[in-house]
Design an enzyme around this catalytic site. Structure first.
Site, PDB file in Angstrom:
ATOM      1  N   GLU A 136       1.185  28.331  27.546  1.00 31.99           N
ATOM      2  CA  GLU A 136       2.635  28.232  27.760  1.00 31.99           C
ATOM      3  C   GLU A 136       3.207  27.047  26.955  1.00 31.99           C
ATOM      4  O   GLU A 136       2.630  25.957  26.955  1.00 31.99           O
ATOM      5  CB  GLU A 136       2.907  28.012  29.261  1.00 31.99           C
ATOM      6  CG  GLU A 136       4.383  27.929  29.603  1.00 31.99           C
ATOM      7  CD  GLU A 136       4.621  27.678  31.097  1.00 31.99           C
ATOM      8  OE1 GLU A 136       3.703  27.205  31.788  1.00 31.99           O
ATOM      9  OE2 GLU A 136       5.753  27.963  31.552  1.00 31.99           O
ATOM     10  N   LYS A 211      10.157  34.269  30.897  1.00 33.21           N
ATOM     11  CA  LYS A 211       9.556  33.918  32.198  1.00 33.21           C
ATOM     12  C   LYS A 211      10.470  34.306  33.368  1.00 33.21           C
ATOM     13  O   LYS A 211      11.629  33.880  33.430  1.00 33.21           O
ATOM     14  CB  LYS A 211       9.290  32.409  32.187  1.00 33.21           C
ATOM     15  CG  LYS A 211       8.619  31.839  33.415  1.00 33.21           C
ATOM     16  CD  LYS A 211       8.247  30.374  33.128  1.00 33.21           C
ATOM     17  CE  LYS A 211       7.533  29.693  34.271  1.00 33.21           C
ATOM     18  NZ  LYS A 211       7.003  28.381  33.888  1.00 33.21           N
ATOM     19  N   CYS A 248       3.029  31.712  33.575  1.00 30.75           N
ATOM     20  CA  CYS A 248       2.632  30.676  34.546  1.00 30.75           C
ATOM     21  C   CYS A 248       2.991  30.945  36.007  1.00 30.75           C
ATOM     22  O   CYS A 248       2.307  31.674  36.695  1.00 30.75           O
ATOM     23  CB  CYS A 248       3.139  29.311  34.096  1.00 30.75           C
ATOM     24  SG  CYS A 248       2.291  28.003  35.037  1.00 30.75           S
TER      25      CYS A 248
HETATM   26  N1  LIG Z   1       4.498  25.987  34.203  1.00 33.48           N
HETATM   27  C1  LIG Z   1       4.621  26.339  35.455  1.00 33.48           C
HETATM   28  O1  LIG Z   1       5.327  27.274  35.795  1.00 33.48           O
HETATM   29  N2  LIG Z   1       3.935  25.585  36.346  1.00 33.48           N
HETATM   30  C2  LIG Z   1       4.128  25.656  37.754  1.00 33.48           C
HETATM   31  C3  LIG Z   1       2.969  25.198  38.512  1.00 33.48           C
HETATM   32  C4  LIG Z   1       2.058  26.305  38.898  1.00 33.48           C
HETATM   33  O2  LIG Z   1       2.496  27.452  39.008  1.00 33.48           O
HETATM   34  O3  LIG Z   1       0.886  26.037  39.127  1.00 33.48           O
END
Ligand SMILES: NC(=O)NCCC(=O)O
Length: 407
Positions: A136, A211, A248
């Protein structure tokens, strides 16, 4: 690396008791039979066997030694079918730390990440990888903890510098590349998105996905920078299979995984950036569970390292101001629909995970477990439709004796 020398020596940074993955810790500390049994339960069996490793060209292993990245390669098989040929796709995942301190000039930071990735992408290409996915927001530090707007400067249009950089590799190696970036949407008022661009194996741009779910947890202050995506759940039909990207935090949302499956995905990539304290126990479960529940492969990627920012920040949790997110623990891995999975890449080093997968396994698991046929989607469509109405009332049947005092 990996093995601690003795109690006095300092363990490698962010290691697990001196090992750079759980798998390696177990392998070195259990006898072969114990290791086999523990692996059977931890990583499952594929077609009744432990996952096999595959040999890679000398050029790829030489690059991993020269540039110090973890390189691992495995193969998922499927049962032989009478009417379909195997459909084996070679998938590559790259995890990496940033290349320069976050105080360096932004242009230098980006350039240095490109330079760092070159040999890893070369290793993937020369190993015959068909579909490669990066982590990401790979072209920048994960600065969203800071809430400072200056980091928006890293955002690029879909056809910007990082896409151009990757297009040349896609063409050179006949490789589909998924490039998750911070996107600047020039045609819509220059707004910013968290986007994965799918570059076709001819170097063309096939499309993009933005996203869907934005974190509101811990230091993940990403909603300061971009909005929830507006691209739905696209599946990209590529020369090497039907692929989708669940970026993510979307991995915590089972309906998000489901929607990619309903659109026919065979491999769903989960490019991520997440830290140990927050999510490490969830990491080996969520991708694997999604692969099982949706009868597709899941490729989970996490960045590596600790990124320190010039100005300390807080996240409204009463904790002292701090200048880093914590440790991004890498540990990228791939899960199959039959509940088997690869060991994880290193917890603290850059890495390339290469995995052959026979996509026939997806339908074989659909036929075996019949999750789609037993799913009763109409029940869930109904409760979701009712839940979305302001006058929704939860279906709760209370014990009429709930408040009776026990004698
Ligand atoms: N980049 C992101 O969405 N991180 C959030 C933390 C997670 O989902 O572990």
């Amino acid at each position: 690396m990996e093995k601690p020398q003795n109690g006095e020596k300092e363990e490698p940074k962010a290691s697990i008791c001196g090992y750079d993955s759980l798998h390696r810790l177990l392998k070195d500390n259990l006898n072969p039979h114990q290791f086999q049994e523990v692996s059977r339960l931890l990583t499952g069996l594929n077609c009744g066997k432990a996952l096999e490793t595959i040999a890679l060209p000398e050029s790829a292993t030489a690059l991993s030694v020269e540039h110090g990245f973890d390189l691992q390669a495995f193969s998922f098989c499927a049962d032989k079918e009478l009417l379909r040929e195997p459909r084996v796709v070679k998938v590559g995942l790259i995890q990496n730390s940033i290349a320069l301190p976050t105080t360096a000039h932004f242009a230098d930071q980006k350039k240095a990440i490109f330079e760092k990735l070159k040999p890893i992408i070369e290793a993937a290409g020369s190993s015959g990888v068909n579909v490669l996915c990066l982590q990401e927001a790979w072209m920048m530090p994960f600065a969203f903890c800071t809430r400072e707007k200056k980091w928006c400067e890293f955002a690029e249009p879909v056809d910007g510098g990082s896409t151009k950089f990757l297009q040349s590799f896609a063409q050179k190696y006949n490789m589909v590349i998924i490039s998750p970036i911070l996107e600047r949407d020039i045609n819509h008022g220059e707004v910013i998105w968290n986007t994965a661009i799918v570059i076709g194996n001819h170097g063309n741009i096939i499309g993009k996905h933005r996203k869907n779910h934005i974190p509101r947890v811990g230091d993940f202050n990403e909603s300061t920078y971009y909005m929830e995506g507006n691209t739905g759940h696209p599946v990209f039909e590529t020369a090497f299979g039907k692929i989708a990207i669940n970026i993510c935090y979307g991995r915590h949302h089972p309906l998000n995984w489901l929607a990619f499956g309903l659109n026919g995905a065979e491999i769903v990539f989960n490019p991520s950036a997440t830290v140990g304290e927050l999510s490490e126990p969830m990491w080996p479960i969520e991708g694997r569970n999604a692969a099982i529940a949706n009868s597709y492969f899941v490729a989970s990627i996490n960045r590596v390292g600790t990124e320190t920012f010039p100005d300390p920040f807080t996240s409204g949790d009463g904790k002292p101001a701090h200048a880093d997110f914590g440790h991004f623990y890498g540990s990228s891995y791939i899960s199959a629909p039959d509940a088997s999975c690869t060991p994880s890449l290193s917890r603290n080093r850059d890495g390339l995970l290469i995995t052959d997968m026979d996509l026939n396994l997806c339908r074989q698991l659909k036929d075996k477990w019949a999750f789609r046929m037993t799913s009763r989607y109409e029940l869930y469509a109904d409760i979701l439709a009712r839940y979305l109405k302001p006058d929704f009332e939860p279906q709760v049947i209370s014990d009429p004796l709930l408040h009776k005092k026990s004698s």
